[in-house]
Design a protein around this motif. Sequence first.
Motif, PDB file in Angstrom:
ATOM      1  N   THR A  38       4.250   0.999  -2.945  1.00 53.24           N
ATOM      2  CA  THR A  38       5.246   0.290  -2.143  1.00 53.24           C
ATOM      3  C   THR A  38       4.805   0.205  -0.693  1.00 53.24           C
ATOM      4  OG1 THR A  38       7.029   1.009  -3.620  1.00 53.24           O
ATOM      5  CG2 THR A  38       7.666   0.247  -1.439  1.00 53.24           C
ATOM      6  N   ALA A  39       4.227   1.296  -0.181  1.00 54.53           N
ATOM      7  CA  ALA A  39       3.729   1.284   1.198  1.00 54.53           C
ATOM      8  C   ALA A  39       2.611   0.265   1.362  1.00 54.53           C
ATOM      9  CB  ALA A  39       3.234   2.679   1.578  1.00 54.53           C
ATOM     10  N   ALA A  40       1.678   0.238   0.416  1.00 54.05           N
ATOM     11  CA  ALA A  40       0.572  -0.720   0.483  1.00 54.05           C
ATOM     12  C   ALA A  40       1.078  -2.153   0.373  1.00 54.05           C
ATOM     13  CB  ALA A  40      -0.439  -0.428  -0.624  1.00 54.05           C
ATOM     14  N   ALA A  41       2.082  -2.369  -0.476  1.00 47.74           N
ATOM     15  CA  ALA A  41       2.666  -3.704  -0.605  1.00 47.74           C
ATOM     16  C   ALA A  41       3.334  -4.125   0.698  1.00 47.74           C
ATOM     17  CB  ALA A  41       3.675  -3.725  -1.752  1.00 47.74           C
ATOM     18  N   LEU A  42       4.017  -3.189   1.334  1.00 49.46           N
ATOM     19  CA  LEU A  42       4.654  -3.466   2.628  1.00 49.46           C
ATOM     20  C   LEU A  42       3.603  -3.874   3.655  1.00 49.46           C
ATOM     21  CD1 LEU A  42       7.032  -3.299   4.678  1.00 49.46           C
ATOM     22  CD2 LEU A  42       6.460  -0.871   4.935  1.00 49.46           C
ATOM     23  N   ALA A  43       2.549  -3.076   3.763  1.00 45.95           N
ATOM     24  CA  ALA A  43       1.499  -3.378   4.733  1.00 45.95           C
ATOM     25  C   ALA A  43       0.808  -4.703   4.415  1.00 45.95           C
ATOM     26  CB  ALA A  43       0.475  -2.240   4.767  1.00 45.95           C
ATOM     27  N   GLY A  60      -0.781   4.975   6.728  1.00 46.49           N
ATOM     28  CA  GLY A  60      -0.448   4.531   8.067  1.00 46.49           C
ATOM     29  C   GLY A  60      -1.518   3.622   8.624  1.00 46.49           C
ATOM     30  N   TYR A  61      -1.270   3.099   9.807  1.00 47.14           N
ATOM     31  CA  TYR A  61      -2.217   2.218  10.464  1.00 47.14           C
ATOM     32  C   TYR A  61      -3.284   3.031  11.185  1.00 47.14           C
ATOM     33  CZ  TYR A  61       0.758  -1.789   9.471  1.00 47.14           C
ATOM     34  OH  TYR A  61       1.473  -2.774   8.842  1.00 47.14           O
ATOM     35  N   GLU A 105      -9.558  -9.623  13.908  1.00 45.81           N
ATOM     36  CA  GLU A 105      -8.541 -10.648  14.119  1.00 45.81           C
ATOM     37  C   GLU A 105      -7.311 -10.108  14.844  1.00 45.81           C
ATOM     38  OE1 GLU A 105      -7.591 -12.515  10.423  1.00 45.81           O
ATOM     39  OE2 GLU A 105      -9.672 -12.660   9.796  1.00 45.81           O
ATOM     40  N   GLY A 106      -7.336  -8.832  15.170  1.00 39.89           N
ATOM     41  CA  GLY A 106      -6.199  -8.230  15.857  1.00 39.89           C
ATOM     42  C   GLY A 106      -5.092  -7.781  14.934  1.00 39.89           C
ATOM     43  N   LEU A 107      -5.328  -7.816  13.620  1.00 36.88           N
ATOM     44  CA  LEU A 107      -4.330  -7.393  12.648  1.00 36.88           C
ATOM     45  C   LEU A 107      -4.446  -5.893  12.411  1.00 36.88           C
ATOM     46  CD1 LEU A 107      -4.856 -10.290  10.100  1.00 36.88           C
ATOM     47  CD2 LEU A 107      -2.879 -10.006  11.598  1.00 36.88           C
ATOM     48  N   ALA A 108      -3.310  -5.226  12.287  1.00 36.25           N
ATOM     49  CA  ALA A 108      -3.298  -3.788  12.052  1.00 36.25           C
ATOM     50  C   ALA A 108      -3.933  -3.465  10.704  1.00 36.25           C
ATOM     51  CB  ALA A 108      -1.870  -3.256  12.107  1.00 36.25           C
ATOM     52  N   VAL A 109      -4.735  -2.410  10.667  1.00 38.32           N
ATOM     53  CA  VAL A 109      -5.436  -1.992   9.453  1.00 38.32           C
ATOM     54  C   VAL A 109      -4.725  -0.791   8.851  1.00 38.32           C
ATOM     55  CG1 VAL A 109      -7.597  -1.095   8.511  1.00 38.32           C
ATOM     56  CG2 VAL A 109      -7.645  -2.839  10.308  1.00 38.32           C
ATOM     57  N   PHE A 110      -4.324  -0.911   7.588  1.00 36.70           N
ATOM     58  CA  PHE A 110      -3.574   0.134   6.894  1.00 36.70           C
ATOM     59  C   PHE A 110      -4.489   0.903   5.950  1.00 36.70           C
ATOM     60  CE2 PHE A 110      -1.162   1.420   3.077  1.00 36.70           C
ATOM     61  CZ  PHE A 110      -0.233   2.260   3.652  1.00 36.70           C
ATOM     62  N   ARG A 111      -4.314   2.215   5.899  1.00 38.31           N
ATOM     63  CA  ARG A 111      -5.027   3.059   4.932  1.00 38.31           C
ATOM     64  C   ARG A 111      -3.994   3.940   4.224  1.00 38.31           C
ATOM     65  NH1 ARG A 111     -10.220   5.338   4.145  1.00 38.31           N
ATOM     66  NH2 ARG A 111     -10.976   3.388   5.040  1.00 38.31           N
ATOM     67  N   ARG A 112      -3.978   3.890   2.900  1.00 38.45           N
ATOM     68  CA  ARG A 112      -3.020   4.675   2.140  1.00 38.45           C
ATOM     69  C   ARG A 112      -3.587   6.049   1.807  1.00 38.45           C
ATOM     70  NH1 ARG A 112      -1.813   1.652  -3.421  1.00 38.45           N
ATOM     71  NH2 ARG A 112      -0.860   3.657  -3.935  1.00 38.45           N
ATOM     72  N   THR A 113      -2.731   6.955   1.403  1.00 36.76           N
ATOM     73  CA  THR A 113      -3.154   8.316   1.078  1.00 36.76           C
ATOM     74  C   THR A 113      -3.286   8.541  -0.417  1.00 36.76           C
ATOM     75  OG1 THR A 113      -0.859   9.081   1.114  1.00 36.76           O
ATOM     76  CG2 THR A 113      -2.107   9.271   3.169  1.00 36.76           C
TER      77      THR A 113
END
Length: 229
Positions: free
Chosen positions: A153-158, A193-194, A200-208
């Motif tokens: 769900t977190a990855a889908a949100l990001a 988290g990011y 491109e200036g887009l936030a990069v997300f990494r899941r745990t």
Amino acid sequence: MGRINMLFRLEREAPGPRWRALDGSGASERVIAAEVDRVRAQLAAMSGQGPEDVEWRVAASILHQGLATRLLSPVLAAGLCHGVLLDAARFHHDPGREGPVVLRTDQEYAETAPVGELADWVEETVVAGVMGRIAHVLPKVGRVAPGLLRGNTAAALAGSVRALGADRPSVRPAAEELARTLLARPPLSGTGGYTGTDAEGLAVFRRTTCCLYYRLPGYGMCGDCALRP
């Protein structure tokens, strides 16, 4: 909203008689089991295997993350771009369809709300609401870790926030701030988290956690995978 990509598409046509709401009644064990089997067959066909060669939990995980993305995307776009609240529990799908999930809504009127209230709405109606109910049903059908589902769900949100921000730069700061807010709250806290921004200036997300996609023959790791160095 569907102009961003197909994951944001929500049809306004009335759901037909075979269509089921993605609320408690639409997330029965029978329906979820059939959806996992459908995804399992699709993954098997893409990787040149038989369905029995695809782990059930892999198909369940990919189904779950796909549903989370399909629910979150139109809700986020409606709230951030138009200031209206879509109710994911009013989204319907056709269990007997051919092809990917198509969503329709029977919601005729949407409340307006400031962007500052959107995080509460998304948490209540999608994260803890529809996706929470689906996450409750899935382990009753087969073996899949609750922490993995939270990470999905977190990855889908990001992912939804990234797609929306890339297509609509004007809402990118608000979208990423909303994601940070939700990722810090108990339903999703600890799932990732990011870690910075890309070219491109887009936030990069990494899941745990890992969605298990890498366990399919010939497939690698996702860009946000916890297993990446």
